[in-house]
Design a protein around this motif. Structure first.
Motif, PDB file in Angstrom:
ATOM      1  N   MET A   1      45.060  28.469  77.593  1.00 46.78           N
ATOM      2  CA  MET A   1      46.140  29.783  77.713  1.00 46.78           C
ATOM      3  C   MET A   1      46.675  30.437  76.545  1.00 46.78           C
TER       4      MET A   1
ATOM      5  N   ILE B   1      48.848  31.799  73.388  1.00 45.74           N
ATOM      6  CA  ILE B   1      50.047  31.277  73.235  1.00 45.74           C
ATOM      7  C   ILE B   1      50.759  32.328  73.159  1.00 45.74           C
TER       8      ILE B   1
ATOM      9  N   PRO C   1      51.492  21.587  65.908  1.00 45.16           N
ATOM     10  CA  PRO C   1      51.386  21.998  67.305  1.00 45.16           C
ATOM     11  C   PRO C   1      50.249  22.745  67.891  1.00 45.16           C
ATOM     12  N   LEU C   2      50.397  24.122  67.380  1.00 42.16           N
ATOM     13  CA  LEU C   2      49.932  25.327  67.378  1.00 42.16           C
ATOM     14  C   LEU C   2      48.517  25.110  66.492  1.00 42.16           C
TER      15      LEU C   2
ATOM     16  N   MET D   1      53.726  20.627  76.512  1.00 43.31           N
ATOM     17  CA  MET D   1      54.948  21.158  75.907  1.00 43.31           C
ATOM     18  C   MET D   1      54.472  22.322  74.955  1.00 43.31           C
ATOM     19  N   LEU D   2      53.709  22.305  74.659  1.00 39.85           N
ATOM     20  CA  LEU D   2      53.343  23.693  73.388  1.00 39.85           C
ATOM     21  C   LEU D   2      53.517  24.164  74.075  1.00 39.85           C
ATOM     22  N   TYR D   3      52.988  24.992  75.541  1.00 40.79           N
ATOM     23  CA  TYR D   3      53.741  25.800  75.909  1.00 40.79           C
ATOM     24  C   TYR D   3      55.067  26.388  76.139  1.00 40.79           C
ATOM     25  N   LEU D   4      55.577  25.092  77.362  1.00 37.22           N
ATOM     26  CA  LEU D   4      56.723  24.801  77.632  1.00 37.22           C
ATOM     27  C   LEU D   4      58.017  25.033  75.952  1.00 37.22           C
TER      28      LEU D   4
ATOM     29  N   GLU E   1      46.901  12.866  68.832  1.00 37.01           N
ATOM     30  CA  GLU E   1      45.861  13.322  68.785  1.00 37.01           C
ATOM     31  C   GLU E   1      44.842  12.583  67.372  1.00 37.01           C
TER      32      GLU E   1
ATOM     33  N   ALA F   1      61.570  19.447  73.884  1.00 32.52           N
ATOM     34  CA  ALA F   1      59.936  19.498  73.739  1.00 32.52           C
ATOM     35  C   ALA F   1      59.382  19.208  72.306  1.00 32.52           C
TER      36      ALA F   1
ATOM     37  N   PHE G   1      47.219  10.707  77.530  1.00 27.91           N
ATOM     38  CA  PHE G   1      48.692  12.129  78.201  1.00 27.91           C
ATOM     39  C   PHE G   1      47.911  12.851  79.032  1.00 27.91           C
TER      40      PHE G   1
ATOM     41  N   PHE H   1      58.274  16.013  72.220  1.00 27.78           N
ATOM     42  CA  PHE H   1      57.660  15.151  73.039  1.00 27.78           C
ATOM     43  C   PHE H   1      56.528  16.165  72.418  1.00 27.78           C
ATOM     44  N   LEU H   2      56.137  16.677  71.861  1.00 27.98           N
ATOM     45  CA  LEU H   2      55.161  17.335  71.454  1.00 27.98           C
ATOM     46  C   LEU H   2      54.411  16.675  70.183  1.00 27.98           C
TER      47      LEU H   2
ATOM     48  N   PRO I   1      53.365  32.490  77.022  1.00 24.11           N
ATOM     49  CA  PRO I   1      54.262  31.915  77.632  1.00 24.11           C
ATOM     50  C   PRO I   1      54.922  32.920  76.449  1.00 24.11           C
TER      51      PRO I   1
ATOM     52  N   LEU J   1      49.210  17.048  78.981  1.00 16.00           N
ATOM     53  CA  LEU J   1      51.202  16.908  78.368  1.00 16.00           C
ATOM     54  C   LEU J   1      51.043  17.805  76.959  1.00 16.00           C
ATOM     55  N   TYR J   2      50.314  17.371  76.537  1.00 16.35           N
ATOM     56  CA  TYR J   2      50.595  18.369  75.048  1.00 16.35           C
ATOM     57  C   TYR J   2      50.110  20.113  74.985  1.00 16.35           C
TER      58      TYR J   2
ATOM     59  N   PHE K   1      53.283  14.642  70.807  1.00 15.50           N
ATOM     60  CA  PHE K   1      51.861  13.924  71.498  1.00 15.50           C
ATOM     61  C   PHE K   1      50.428  14.162  70.808  1.00 15.50           C
ATOM     62  N   MET K   2      51.340  15.109  69.938  1.00 14.98           N
ATOM     63  CA  MET K   2      50.374  15.291  68.634  1.00 14.98           C
ATOM     64  C   MET K   2      50.158  14.667  66.778  1.00 14.98           C
TER      65      MET K   2
END
Lengths: 79, 195
Positions: free
Chosen positions: A1, A3, B105-106, B32-35, A43, A32, B25, A35-36, A6, B28-29, A39-40
């Motif tokens: 999607m 960016i 994150p982006l 969360m980014l879009y959120l 990765e 948020a 996960f 969490f982000l 949103p 989810l990553y 998760f980053m």
């Protein structure tokens, strides 16, 4: 999607509900974000990383962007 | 400052989880980014009275963010050449203007490696601003030294600017950060898509 979707959606929702949304966005944003970043990290942890190279690159980017901004502001901005 | 510790802890915890476990996960990553981007959008959309404040500050309120954009991209360009990093990534990293929580994150959606560099480079910018702003204003006009902080001058480094630069530059620092905060979420993907 993309960016922008949103982001623009959020701006429109925020603008339309600007008089109704009284709560600060700080807490949801912080949750948020944490969490982000986790998760980053997950990765990033899956990729082999040279820690020293990473540190030096980050320091050089940070210093150059700060110095570049200062240079242009000093040279180009007149009151 | 305590939130900064949480951020660094989250990152380290994530790296450890990624390196030593096989946890998956899923999406989810991205979710969360879009959120987060959506929440940032709401925050920008519901801001009131910015136009009036901008009028009071005059052209400086636009010239300083413009200097930060041009100077940061020029700095990123030079850093790319020095480090032999592809120009697209170098410019995208520098277009975060210190907003590490967005830039990392982006960029990580395209490349985990550059995501981490984007995160750390912009976090380092914030830390260097906290350390060097009080020293820089001894040599540089305090309103121009605001540019060091990039987008962070509207939140994390704002108290520092107010304390060392004085209350008269607080609003200018806030607007400077606000303008860059509005630009960065558009500029980073634009650079990644165009170059």
């Amino acid at each position: 999607m993309n960016i922008f979707i949103p982001l623009l959606l959020g701006i429109v929702v925020g603008y339309l509900l600007r008089n109704r949304i009284r709560a600060s966005m700080d807490k949801p944003m912080s949750a948020a974000l944490l969490f982000l970043i986790f998760f980053m990290g997950v990765e990033a942890g899956r990729v082999e990383i040279d820690a020293l190279k990473l540190f030096v690159s980050s320091l050089i980017f940070a210093s150059f962007t700060i110095l570049g901004s200062l240079f242009v502001a000093l040279l180009g901005v007149r009151r | 400052m305590s939130f900064l510790y949480l951020v660094i802890s989250s990152l380290l915890l994530g790296i450890l989880a990624g390196k030593y476990t096989t946890l998956d996960f899923g999406n989810l990553y991205e979710f969360m980014l879009y959120l987060l981007i959506f929440i940032i959008g709401i925050d920008i959309g519901k801001s009131k009275g910015l136009r009036e404040e901008l009028k009071k500050l005059g052209k400086l309120s636009l010239l300083l963010p413009a200097s930060t954009v041009v100077g940061s991209l020029a700095g990123g360009f030079l850093a790319s050449l020095l480090l032999k990093v592809p120009l697209k990534w170098g410019l995208a990293i520098s277009a975060g203007f210190g907003w590490y929580s967005l830039t990392g994150p982006l960029l990580a959606t395209y490349s985990p490696m550059y995501g981490v560099i984007g995160f750390l480079a912009n976090l380092t910018r914030e830390i260097l601003t906290i350390i060097f702003y009080p020293l820089a204003i001894k040599k540089v006009p305090k309103e121009k030294a605001i540019v060091m902080g990039g987008a962070t001058t509207m939140d994390t480094t704002l108290p520092l600017m107010a304390k060392f630069g004085g209350t008269e530059i607080t609003l200018l620092a806030f607007v400077h950060g606000f303008v860059l905060t509005a630009i960065a979420p558009f500029l980073i993907p634009l650079i990644l898509q165009l170059l």
